[in-house]
Design a protein around this motif. Structure first.
Motif: not given
Length: 184
Positions: A36-39, A14-16, A71-81
């Motif tokens: 699942s993953e948040v990014a 899920f790209f948030q 989330c209490g997690c480290r983000i390593t991904l992003m999706r550009p709008p």
């Protein structure tokens, strides 16, 4: 979407938007806690390629901070709008430690709003290690999910997160490789 993924023991990334993660941190946490993953998808969906390197950096930094707090997690991904990226976005994502994720299959769910059309695009385009773009903000996309997941599982596919599929990613790099020259 969360209920459907749980029902089928499937995962997604899920790209948030950062502003929504700040407003609804409990949803971000639930997504992460279910496996699942948040990014990152920027703070508020601005086109990052229209910003300076510093502007894109600050936008994504603010978004990552809100998502990580939720989330209490480290983000390593992003999706550009809009998939809008360029060398400036490359520099900003590299500095932030984020790999850019684009997609192989665009369902155009934001345009069609037709569950059958969305399902058809996914099932006809499915192949190993493909990233499918969908937007869970549209009810018609949610309406298509059970048929999509059942159809993919019937074909032997396992729905995993982007990180599970790609493994280790390189900050600033664009994935999949077919998008490597977009926006240059």
């Amino acid at each position: 979407m969360i209920k459907i993924l749980k029902k089928y023991k499937a995962k997604a990334t899920f790209f948030q938007l950062g502003n929504l993660a700040a407003e609804y941190p409990e949803l971000v946490k639930e997504i992460h806690d279910m496996g699942s993953e948040v990014a990152n998808h920027s703070w508020d969906h601005d086109s990052l390629d229209r910003k300076s390197v510093d502007g894109a950096y600050m936008d994504m930094k603010k978004a990552s901070e809100a998502i990580e707090k939720a989330c209490g997690c480290r983000i390593t991904l992003m999706r550009p709008p809009y998939g809008a990226t360029d060398k400036g976005v490359d520099k900003a994502t590299k500095k932030l430690g984020l790999a850019q994720i684009l997609w192989d299959v665009d369902t155009l769910d934001w345009e069609s709003h037709d569950p059958y059309d969305i399902k058809s695009k996914v099932l006809h385009s499915a192949a190993k290690n493909r990233i499918v773009l969908m937007h869970d903000i549209h009810q018609t996309t949610i309406d298509a999910q059970e048929d999509i997941i059942e159809g993919l599982q019937d074909k032997g596919y396992t729905l995993v997160t982007v990180s599970e599929m790609l493994g280790k990613t390189t900050p600033g790099k664009r994935y999949p490789k077919s998008w490597a020259h977009y926006g240059n």
